[in-house]
Write a protein that holds these residues in place. Structure first.
Motif, PDB file in Angstrom:
ATOM      1  N   UNK A  19      21.081  32.891 -16.243  1.00 37.37           N
ATOM      2  CA  UNK A  19      20.543  33.957 -15.712  1.00 37.37           C
ATOM      3  C   UNK A  19      19.480  34.685 -16.756  1.00 37.37           C
ATOM      4  N   UNK A  20      18.288  35.051 -16.603  1.00 36.20           N
ATOM      5  CA  UNK A  20      17.718  35.900 -17.472  1.00 36.20           C
ATOM      6  C   UNK A  20      17.314  37.331 -16.883  1.00 36.20           C
ATOM      7  N   UNK A  21      17.063  38.083 -18.205  1.00 38.54           N
ATOM      8  CA  UNK A  21      16.726  39.700 -17.882  1.00 38.54           C
ATOM      9  C   UNK A  21      15.321  39.584 -17.062  1.00 38.54           C
ATOM     10  N   UNK A  22      15.293  40.544 -16.299  1.00 35.71           N
ATOM     11  CA  UNK A  22      14.038  40.805 -15.526  1.00 35.71           C
ATOM     12  C   UNK A  22      13.378  41.860 -16.238  1.00 35.71           C
ATOM     13  N   UNK A  23      12.129  42.110 -16.551  1.00 32.49           N
ATOM     14  CA  UNK A  23      11.266  43.253 -17.187  1.00 32.49           C
ATOM     15  C   UNK A  23      10.202  43.330 -16.160  1.00 32.49           C
ATOM     16  N   UNK A  24       9.637  44.699 -16.242  1.00 31.70           N
ATOM     17  CA  UNK A  24       8.070  44.697 -15.846  1.00 31.70           C
ATOM     18  C   UNK A  24       7.349  44.814 -16.918  1.00 31.70           C
ATOM     19  N   UNK A  25       6.257  44.233 -16.673  1.00 33.68           N
ATOM     20  CA  UNK A  25       5.131  43.818 -17.644  1.00 33.68           C
ATOM     21  C   UNK A  25       4.048  44.707 -17.311  1.00 33.68           C
ATOM     22  N   UNK A  26       2.919  44.534 -18.119  1.00 32.27           N
ATOM     23  CA  UNK A  26       1.637  45.329 -17.734  1.00 32.27           C
ATOM     24  C   UNK A  26       1.099  44.774 -16.548  1.00 32.27           C
ATOM     25  N   UNK A  27       0.423  45.815 -15.638  1.00 33.33           N
ATOM     26  CA  UNK A  27      -0.155  45.450 -14.438  1.00 33.33           C
ATOM     27  C   UNK A  27       1.244  45.480 -13.325  1.00 33.33           C
ATOM     28  N   UNK A  28       2.224  45.909 -13.718  1.00 31.82           N
ATOM     29  CA  UNK A  28       3.334  46.181 -12.906  1.00 31.82           C
ATOM     30  C   UNK A  28       3.875  44.966 -12.254  1.00 31.82           C
ATOM     31  N   UNK A  29       3.628  43.810 -13.036  1.00 31.25           N
ATOM     32  CA  UNK A  29       4.205  42.261 -12.580  1.00 31.25           C
ATOM     33  C   UNK A  29       5.678  42.283 -12.886  1.00 31.25           C
ATOM     34  N   UNK A  30       6.576  41.750 -12.272  1.00 34.02           N
ATOM     35  CA  UNK A  30       8.097  41.308 -12.880  1.00 34.02           C
ATOM     36  C   UNK A  30       7.666  39.850 -13.456  1.00 34.02           C
ATOM     37  N   UNK A  31       8.800  39.913 -14.538  1.00 33.56           N
ATOM     38  CA  UNK A  31       8.708  38.457 -15.298  1.00 33.56           C
ATOM     39  C   UNK A  31      10.037  38.426 -15.894  1.00 33.56           C
ATOM     40  N   UNK A  32      10.481  37.031 -16.140  1.00 30.99           N
ATOM     41  CA  UNK A  32      11.614  36.863 -16.715  1.00 30.99           C
ATOM     42  C   UNK A  32      11.608  36.850 -18.263  1.00 30.99           C
ATOM     43  N   UNK A  33      12.218  37.608 -18.974  1.00 35.05           N
ATOM     44  CA  UNK A  33      12.114  38.030 -20.379  1.00 35.05           C
ATOM     45  C   UNK A  33      12.125  36.859 -21.372  1.00 35.05           C
ATOM     46  N   UNK A  34      12.700  35.804 -20.737  1.00 33.31           N
ATOM     47  CA  UNK A  34      12.573  34.506 -21.472  1.00 33.31           C
ATOM     48  C   UNK A  34      11.054  33.932 -21.419  1.00 33.31           C
ATOM     49  N   UNK A  35      10.308  34.166 -20.481  1.00 35.01           N
ATOM     50  CA  UNK A  35       9.059  33.548 -20.435  1.00 35.01           C
ATOM     51  C   UNK A  35       7.834  34.480 -21.461  1.00 35.01           C
ATOM     52  N   UNK A  36       8.482  35.421 -22.129  1.00 35.24           N
ATOM     53  CA  UNK A  36       7.572  36.388 -22.794  1.00 35.24           C
ATOM     54  C   UNK A  36       7.327  35.718 -24.144  1.00 35.24           C
ATOM     55  N   UNK A  37       6.127  36.257 -24.655  1.00 33.02           N
ATOM     56  CA  UNK A  37       6.348  35.916 -26.564  1.00 33.02           C
ATOM     57  C   UNK A  37       6.045  37.063 -27.152  1.00 33.02           C
ATOM     58  N   UNK A  38       6.382  38.296 -26.442  1.00 36.25           N
ATOM     59  CA  UNK A  38       6.526  39.350 -27.322  1.00 36.25           C
ATOM     60  C   UNK A  38       7.827  40.219 -26.989  1.00 36.25           C
ATOM     61  N   UNK A  39       8.101  41.268 -27.801  1.00 36.19           N
ATOM     62  CA  UNK A  39       9.140  42.268 -27.598  1.00 36.19           C
ATOM     63  C   UNK A  39       9.052  43.174 -26.625  1.00 36.19           C
ATOM     64  N   UNK A  40       9.915  43.120 -25.789  1.00 34.91           N
ATOM     65  CA  UNK A  40      10.025  44.497 -24.707  1.00 34.91           C
ATOM     66  C   UNK A  40      11.408  44.909 -24.714  1.00 34.91           C
TER      67      UNK A  40
END
Length: 988
Positions: A19-40
């Protein structure tokens, strides 16, 4: 069926490997935190609610790495500022963008912000009801926020509100009652009376003299004379012991002015829906009464969220929120009408409550008004009594705010969609403030009233085309292309009235002399943006973003600028399949981004404003229109039509590891942001016809480390212990200002200020200091006293060396105990309040050292200024009293009003118990058969219950100038508070 039971309780545990943590990124899109290359970083909404903070910004304290929150005061409705990874701009706000359900909203402070005096106004995030929040994500670096462009140059707080779910209606009700107290006040002396040294003798000088010092004789050497006609004390005047009626003088405690505050917070919501329509409705009422009599803040809020699936491909979302907020604001800061100024300068021998205290004293007019109508205060009206201020210097505000959002989304096919969202954020503000007539005794105020009406409308429109496609087996691409329009219109109309005809009537019609002013601010930004995300087998990720903005705040022929970023992440534990019972997850990430930032509005063209003819000590100033004539004059700021956008470049590297089936986690980030072409208003020669000009001239560097950790020492069937922490260490340095310019004023005073100084930290404390030898030792004069440096200098760094938030949570069945500790190491604060109290002789320090002698640690120059020869100082000098002393020779007075700046620089480090919550949730078996009740919980929360700091003033967390870019200043700030609250939650 098991045995005789027909019910089996099953607990599903999350697999940390899957399981991965879901975060809200710019433009309001949901993303799995593991797919991001930056800190949120996500903030648990329950932690926000547990804080019991009416202002959402304060609720983020000590919960997010890289985030610093500063409150202006502990008064109801006071503003708070939030900075993510420091400050990068000078004349623009350094606060992040707030985004609610995909639409940016306003978080400015009413009236243009808070200054060194006056009242604290609210930042507009206070209009949000925390009970409506479903998730909150903090976006920090350029790669995370580039898609928002200029408006998110300082990061973003991305909020989604609660939505309905298909099923029967769910009703939730919560009620909170809290009691507040002042958490820290400066120590006062209660040994020496009001008075001054006359011919070397400490002499009592009462309120009727209008003299403000407390350098008089010992209180034990005085007694009352029993004069029942004496205005200022029911016991009569104070006279030398043996010459009165024998009733000994007493020391009064002016801190009896404060009382217990209280907060009542009621909230209710209903949500539900079916397969095609889902709804959420809520209402809330917050009623806060402060620790200062009459101070108050109220907020009434309503929200509705509606989601409709019109067809299989077309869906709509609609939301609307309304809030009404406002209250009674109190005067503070550098202000003879200020609460703390009158309170802390008040002498120990004057009873400001006249036998009463708190609200009881505030309700009794004889507390602050003498029988002859003059003001009853320790200086007979020179400084306002705090009770006079809370009754006769009112400021009341009323804000109505509406945020409406409508959106449509059309699924063209499984790979393509088109969406449109329109958001409107509008608020109107009405403020009435007054200073009543104060002419009796030594009062000098003919009275004034100010009426302000303001309105702000922000319209945001977003059209998005989104897509996703599998390029080859295992390699997918998702992305979007969008067009954004932002339009802002702010109008403020203000009428000033002087010379009131009658007291106690705070209406503009009561003023004899009127002047009016109107300000209009308009801004428009068009933006085209796009993002592409590539994923390879869910372990390698690449993100590209780009945005081009056109801003009306820049020259029309050079009004475009770009923001862009690239980021990548590799989940090594998946890439090389090294997961085992020890290692759950290992990821490395890196990003690079550039964000453009436009100019303050109206910086590119010279403007004209209403004219004013300044007066002097004999002739009053004249503001136009006046005498049937209107006039305008050119502004003093020389505009620059060649301005270019500011540019902030950030690179960031980090990694994340999870071990032992998720029981240990560590996330480490290093960031470096270089801000260039920073727009600064600088002084210019008056021969040009202007006083300041605006230039691209600054460079600011922000770099630091963020560490987020989690550990579960104990985890069993019915008991769990979690430890979570966030650590930040950061440098925020001004590398360059304009050529020939070494300093830029941010906030404060001529003598002491928060300033930008080349080569020094942002908001450096700048002021008067002592002379120093090359080795840093203080230079002492031949008379034994330290020598003041004729040149001002950098004296303090208000930025902490590091901050640490540490939470321990324990859960046993339905019981949960959570404690949040907040640590700050370093961060200097100028305690101007302390210097003035020392000067007037009301501080405990001024009493403790009154009879002391000291040899100052330093050196004496026995040579010349060109060829100094330093020897150790061995000259003893009296701090205050001596047979021939005059007050001007006292250590705390010889360097001028409030002392020299360096004398009052203190370390603002602290340890505090930020939050402590004990909650109990009733188990289901206890709820069976209780009507419609499906859930119930009770919690008790303490906020700021314990504070350890060496800082001698009020809580060093507060800042005189509120959410301005200058911080580290304390000059009669209103105190912070601590509280205990109880909350009942019911679900039906």
């Amino acid at each position: 069926m098991v045995g005789e039971s027909t019910k089996i309780d099953v607990t599903l545990g999350a697999d940390a490997k899957e399981l991965g943590e879901v975060v809200i990124t710019a433009s309001g899109l949901e993303a799995n935190k593991s797919s991001l290359g930056y800190a949120v970083q996500n903030v648990d909404t329950q932690e926000i609610l547990d804080s019991k903070e009416p202002n959402l910004v304060n609720a983020l304290n000590a919960k997010v790495a890289g985030v610093q929150v500063t409150s202006s005061a502990g008064t109801p409705g006071a503003s708070s500022s939030i900075r993510i990874r420091g400050s990068v701009s000078v004349n623009k706000s350094n606060q992040p963008l707030f985004v609610v359900d995909g639409i940016p909203i306003d978080n400015s402070t009413g009236g243009g912000g808070n200054t060194a005096g006056g009242v604290t106004e609210s930042n507009r995030a206070i209009d949000l009801n925390p009970n409506d929040i479903a998730s909150l994500t903090v976006l920090k670096g350029a790669a995370a926020t580039a898609l928002y462009g200029v408006r998110a140059a300082n990061g973003a707080i991305v909020i989604t509100t609660k939505k309905g779910k298909a099923g029967k209606p769910v009703v939730k009700i919560s009620t909170t009652y809290a009691v507040d107290k002042v958490n820290k006040l400066p120590k006062r002396q209660n040994i020496y009376a009001q008075g001054a040294f006359k011919d070397g003798v400490a002499t009592y000088r009462g309120p009727e003299t209008a003299e403000g010092d407390s350098w008089g004789p010992m209180i034990s050497e005085l007694e009352f004379d029993g004069d029942d006609g004496y205005f200022f004390d029911k016991g009569g005047k104070l006279v030398p012991k043996g010459t009165g009626n024998g009733v000994p003088a007493r020391a009064y405690d002016p801190y009896s002015f404060f009382e217990n505050g209280r907060t009542i917070n009621l909230n209710a919501s209903v949500s539900g829906g079916n397969e095609t329509t889902r709804y959420y409705f809520s209402g809330g009422r917050l009623d806060q009464k402060g620790v200062i009599p009459n101070a108050s803040f109220q907020r009434t809020s309503f929200r509705s969220n509606l989601e409709v699936d019109i067809s299989e491909k077309l869906s709509a979302t609609m939301s609307a929120s309304f809030s009404n907020s406002g209250g009674f604001r109190v005067q503070q800061g550098s202000n003879i009408n200020g609460i703390m100024l009158g309170l802390l300068r008040n002498t120990p021998t004057f009873d400001i409550g006249n036998g009463l205290s708190g609200q009881s004293a505030a309700n009794e007019e004889s507390t602050y008004v003498n029988p002859d109508g003059s003001q009853r205060s320790y200086r007979w009206g020179v400084y306002d009594s705090p009770y006079w201020t809370v009754n006769k210097n009112p400021t009341e505000d009323n804000v109505n705010r509406v945020i409406g959002i409508a959106g449509l989304k059309y699924e063209i096919n499984k790979s393509l969609y088109l969406s449109y969202k329109l958001g409107i954020d509008h608020y109107s503000e009405a403020v009435i403030s007054a200073l009543d007539i104060n002419l009796g005794g030594f009062g000098n105020n003919v009275g004034s009233v100010t009426q302000r009406f303001a309105g702000n409308s922000d319209v945001t429109s977003d059209l998005v085309f989104g897509f996703n496609h599998e390029l080859v087996d295992g390699l997918t691409m998702t992305g979007l292309v969008g067009y954004n329009l932002f339009n802002s219109h702010y109008t403020q109309q203000e009428t000033f009235g002087n010379t009131l005809a009658a007291p106690n009537f705070y209406h503009i019609s009561n003023a004899a002399d009127l002047t009016a002013d109107e300000d209009i601010s308009r801004k428009r930004i068009h933006g085209l943006y796009s993002t592409l995300d590539f994923s390879y087998n869910d372990w390698a990720f690449l993100n590209l973003t780009g945005r081009n903005d056109w801003s009306s705040a820049l020259p029309s022929d050079n009004n475009t600028y770009q923001s862009y970023s690239v980021s990548t992440g590799i989940v090594l534990s998946e890439a090389i399949d090294i997961r085992d019972s020890f290692l759950d997850y290992l990821k490395l990430r890196a990003s690079y981004g550039v964000i453009g930032n436009d100019a303050p509005i109206y910086s590119t063209a010279n403007i004209y404003s209403q004219a004013e003819s300044d007066g002097d000590g004999f002739i009053s100033s004249v503001e136009y229109p006046s005498y049937g004539t209107n006039a305008f004059e050119r502004g003093t700021l020389l505009a620059n039509p060649q301005l270019t956008p500011e540019r902030a470049t950030t690179y960031e590297v980090g990694g994340e590891v999870r071990l032992f089936n998720g029981r240990f986690g560590l996330d480490v980030t290093y960031f470096n942001t270089q801000s260039e072409d920073v727009i600064i208003e600088v002084q210019t020669s008056a021969t040009t016809g202007y006083l300041e000009s605006v230039l691209n001239s600054g460079e600011i560097l922000n770099k630091g480390w963020e560490i987020i950790g989690s550990f579960t020492p104990v985890e069993s069937y019915d008991f769990r212990w979690d430890i979570e922490g966030n650590f930040t260490s950061m440098e925020n340095t001004v590398e360059q200002l304009a050529e020939g310019l070494d300093r830029v004023f941010l906030a404060g005073f001529t003598s002491t200020s928060a300033s930008l100084v080349t080569g020094m930290p942002y908001s450096t404390i700048w002021g008067d200091g002592f002379q120093r030898a090359d080795d840093g030792r203080m230079i002492i004069g031949s008379d034994g006293w330290p020598l003041a440096d004729p040149e001002k200098k950098a004296l303090g760094d208000p930025n902490p060396d590091f901050t640490l938030g540490l939470r321990n949570s324990f859960e046993y069945k339905g019981i949960r105990l959570s404690a949040l500790l907040d640590f700050r190491k370093g961060g200097d604060v100028w305690c101007g309040t302390c210097g003035i109290m020392d000067y007037f002789g009301t501080s405990q320090l001024s009493a403790d050292e009154r009879n002391d002698k000291i040899v100052f640690d330093g050196v004496i120059n026995t040579g010349t200024s060109d060829n100094p020869v330093y020897v150790e100082n061995d000259i003893s000098v009296p701090i205050a009293q001596s047979p021939t002393a005059s007050e001007g020779e006292f250590y705390r007075r010889r360097y001028g009003f409030g002392g020299i700046t360096e004398m009052n620089i203190w370390d603002g480090s602290w340890m505090r118990l930020r939050e402590l919550t004990l909650s109990y949730t009733l188990p289901d078996n206890l709820l069976d058969g209780i009507g419609l009740l499906e859930g119930a919980g009770l919690s008790v929360t303490g906020r700021n219950l314990w504070l350890k700091t060496d800082y001698p003033g009020i809580d060093p967390e507060t800042n005189l100038t509120g959410n301005s870019n200058g911080y580290g200043l304390d000059y009669f700030n209103s105190p912070n508070t601590k509280s205990v609250s109880m909350t009942l939650n019911l679900t039906f």
